[in-house]
Enzyme design. Structure first.
Site, PDB file in Angstrom:
ATOM      1  N   ARG A 154      -7.037  17.089   5.452  1.00  0.00           N
ATOM      2  CA  ARG A 154      -7.826  17.450   4.261  1.00  0.00           C
ATOM      3  C   ARG A 154      -9.112  18.158   4.681  1.00  0.00           C
ATOM      4  O   ARG A 154      -9.727  17.795   5.673  1.00  0.00           O
ATOM      5  CB  ARG A 154      -8.160  16.192   3.454  1.00  0.00           C
ATOM      6  CG  ARG A 154      -7.000  15.664   2.651  1.00  0.00           C
ATOM      7  CD  ARG A 154      -7.327  14.351   1.997  1.00  0.00           C
ATOM      8  NE  ARG A 154      -6.620  13.247   2.601  1.00  0.00           N
ATOM      9  CZ  ARG A 154      -6.891  11.960   2.403  1.00  0.00           C
ATOM     10  NH1 ARG A 154      -7.876  11.609   1.606  1.00  0.00           N
ATOM     11  NH2 ARG A 154      -6.187  11.024   2.992  1.00  0.00           N
ATOM     12  N   HIS A 205     -11.966   4.488  -0.441  1.00  0.00           N
ATOM     13  CA  HIS A 205     -11.981   3.564   0.718  1.00  0.00           C
ATOM     14  C   HIS A 205     -12.783   2.297   0.430  1.00  0.00           C
ATOM     15  O   HIS A 205     -13.280   1.640   1.346  1.00  0.00           O
ATOM     16  CB  HIS A 205     -12.561   4.251   1.985  1.00  0.00           C
ATOM     17  CG  HIS A 205     -11.640   5.268   2.582  1.00  0.00           C
ATOM     18  ND1 HIS A 205     -12.081   6.483   3.043  1.00  0.00           N
ATOM     19  CD2 HIS A 205     -10.302   5.248   2.793  1.00  0.00           C
ATOM     20  CE1 HIS A 205     -11.060   7.187   3.504  1.00  0.00           C
ATOM     21  NE2 HIS A 205      -9.958   6.456   3.360  1.00  0.00           N
ATOM     22  N   ASN A 231       0.874  -1.175   0.000  1.00  0.00           N
ATOM     23  CA  ASN A 231       0.000   0.000   0.000  1.00  0.00           C
ATOM     24  C   ASN A 231       0.910   1.224   0.000  1.00  0.00           C
ATOM     25  O   ASN A 231       1.455   1.603   1.038  1.00  0.00           O
ATOM     26  CB  ASN A 231      -0.888  -0.053   1.254  1.00  0.00           C
ATOM     27  CG  ASN A 231      -1.819   1.132   1.356  1.00  0.00           C
ATOM     28  OD1 ASN A 231      -1.767   2.046   0.535  1.00  0.00           O
ATOM     29  ND2 ASN A 231      -2.655   1.131   2.367  1.00  0.00           N
ATOM     30  N   ARG A 252      -2.736  -1.947  -3.372  1.00  0.00           N
ATOM     31  CA  ARG A 252      -3.845  -1.017  -3.293  1.00  0.00           C
ATOM     32  C   ARG A 252      -3.591   0.035  -4.371  1.00  0.00           C
ATOM     33  O   ARG A 252      -2.541   0.685  -4.377  1.00  0.00           O
ATOM     34  CB  ARG A 252      -3.860  -0.353  -1.917  1.00  0.00           C
ATOM     35  CG  ARG A 252      -4.956   0.638  -1.771  1.00  0.00           C
ATOM     36  CD  ARG A 252      -4.838   1.329  -0.445  1.00  0.00           C
ATOM     37  NE  ARG A 252      -6.002   2.150  -0.222  1.00  0.00           N
ATOM     38  CZ  ARG A 252      -6.179   2.855   0.878  1.00  0.00           C
ATOM     39  NH1 ARG A 252      -5.291   2.808   1.840  1.00  0.00           N
ATOM     40  NH2 ARG A 252      -7.243   3.589   1.009  1.00  0.00           N
ATOM     41  N   GLU A 284      -7.831  -3.783   5.298  1.00  0.00           N
ATOM     42  CA  GLU A 284      -7.730  -3.634   3.843  1.00  0.00           C
ATOM     43  C   GLU A 284      -6.696  -4.600   3.257  1.00  0.00           C
ATOM     44  O   GLU A 284      -6.870  -5.118   2.157  1.00  0.00           O
ATOM     45  CB  GLU A 284      -7.365  -2.183   3.497  1.00  0.00           C
ATOM     46  CG  GLU A 284      -8.514  -1.227   3.762  1.00  0.00           C
ATOM     47  CD  GLU A 284      -8.058   0.204   4.013  1.00  0.00           C
ATOM     48  OE1 GLU A 284      -7.364   0.433   5.028  1.00  0.00           O
ATOM     49  OE2 GLU A 284      -8.396   1.080   3.211  1.00  0.00           O
TER      50      GLU A 284
END
Ligand code: AMP
Length: 430
Positions: A270, A210, A37, A122, A408
């Site tokens: 963010r 996501h 990732n 990913r 994940e």
């Protein structure tokens, strides 16, 4: 004759020794999947053993972060025991290829009997075309490069990790798992912006992100609470990056993130949802250019920007600074608004699920979100919430609340095995 006999016996012995050692080696050779990732300043990796029974078991999890500033390499085994903890000098020039060589050296030293049979990545953006995990080839990699403008801060690093693996082991099969894929089946109204339709056709649309996390959490919910998973569920992935997704009968219906991973909730650094007029104002009246605005929106806003203290929720919860508390209030406020909107997208709500760093670990944030969602029929059970149980709601709560840790990497490892045609155990949990 004696010499001949001696040679035969010796060679025979050597032959049996060879067979024996090879047999031991084969028997102890562990099949494993490497999951990568890659972010702008970090490369996370996990190693999963594929057991004979088809289960995926975590062997090691690690990361190199601080790429470009002060690189730091850490690895833990499946029990959380530290296997490596190394700081490199601040001026060490490293890129993803360098990181991957370090990881590969580490793995060779610590797991000699490992046979890597595939790598799963990913990849943030699959664009309009890619709705499922894919076995990569040079043609597909080229197409994924063309999506860089849609995710300029993530996609180049994802692709750099793929190239680094190819350079190290050109024959190793590699699989891309897209963060956008889970949302691909949303209806057109959920993907639209109010721009002329030609922009939609050119790919300027709500993609949602996501997705690997939402897919994992949904599968686990289906496995553990099938009746709940068949209903109208909102999953709140509250981490450093944060988003929420309406999932009906296991399928994504709407998401708070849209064209980029900027939209929706307030995040660590963010901004989340913003009137596009603000960007025009910054361009026209504050003398900022596109690059400066990008840095502002991605790296200087969010919890950090409002509080001026930190992007880390733990530090904000511990802080007595009024702006730290305001940042938390706004974080919870935005979650409440998105929850209402996502419930509306499904015409109701049966369950709310918390996941990711803040969602899994902060009882205080879960409590505040649930208190603001009483109008949706949510009654939180304070003891269950404090104890971080799986079910967090009162028995008579019209809408149930759940805590499901995301994984994940395991989801990527599963997809990688599937793409390689390797049978894996049906259950997602090992
Ligand atoms: P993630 O991106 O999923 O790793 O989540 C990172 C976020 O989780 C950071 O904002 C952390 O501060 C937050 N986090 C981790 N542990 C806790 C905790 N015990 N309480 C509050 N926030 C936490």
């Amino acid at each position: 004759l004696r010499r001949c006999l001696h040679t035969c016996l010796c060679d025979g012995k050597r032959y049996f020794q060879l067979c024996f050692s090879r047999k031991i080696r084969l028997r102890t050779m562990t099949k494993a999947i490497l999951v990568l990732n890659a972010g702008s300043s970090s490369l996370k990796f996990s190693v999963f053993e594929l057991t004979h029974s088809g289960a995926l078991t975590l062997l090691a999890k690690g990361k190199i972060d601080g790429i470009g500033s002060t690189p730091h390499f850490t690895v833990k085994d499946q029990l959380g025991v530290s296997l490596a903890h190394e700081h490199w000098a601040a001026d060490t020039l490293i890129d993803h290829a360098y990181c991957l060589r370090e990881i590969s050296t580490f793995l060779r030293q610590h797991y000699q009997g490992i046979d890597f049979i595939g790598a799963g990545h990913r990849v943030v953006h699959g664009g309009i075309k890619y709705a499922a995990p894919l076995l990569l080839n040079p043609g597909i990699i080229k197409e994924l490069e063309s999506l860089i403008p849609l995710a300029p801060l993530h996609q180049p690093h994802n692709l750099a990790a793929i190239r680094a693996v190819t350079a190290l082991n050109p024959t190793l099969p590699q699989v891309a798992c897209f963060d956008t894929a889970f949302h691909h089946g949303q209806e057109t109204v959920a993907k639209l912006f109010g721009l002329p339709y030609a922009y939609f056709e050119r790919g300027i649309r709500r993609y949602g992100f996501h997705g690997i996390s939402y897919e994992y959490v949904s599968s686990l919910l289906k496995q553990q609470q099938p009746a709940v998973a068949a209903g109208k569920v909102v999953i709140a992935h509250l981490g450093n990056g944060a988003s929420m997704c309406a999932v009906q009968d296991g399928k994504s219906v709407a998401s708070s993130m849209s064209f980029t991973a900027l939209d929706g909730l307030l995040m660590g650094t963010r901004s989340g949802n913003l009137d596009p007029g603000v960007v025009l104002y910054l361009l026209e009246h504050e003398g900022m250019d596109a690059k400066q605005i990008e840095v502002l929106l991605y790296a200087q806003s969010g919890l950090l920007g409002i509080s001026g203290v930190s992007s880390d929720m733990r530090e904000l919860l511990d802080s007595s600074a009024p702006l730290a508390q305001l940042a938390i209030d706004y974080f919870v406020h935005r979650i409440s608004l998105e929850l209402g909107a996502l419930a509306a997208s499904m015409n109701g709500l049966d369950a709310l699920v918390f996941t990711a760093g803040i969602g899994e670990n902060s009882a205080e944030i879960r409590r505040r979100v649930c208190l603001k969602a009483q109008w949706l029929g949510i009654q939180i059970n304070q003891q269950a919430n404090a104890a971080a149980d799986i079910c967090l709601s009162e028995q008579n709560s019209k809408t149930s609340v759940w805590l499901i840790p995301t994984d994940e990497e395991l989801m990527i490892a599963r997809h990688t095995c599937e793409q390689l045609g390797l049978p894996i155990a049906h259950r997602i949990l090992n």
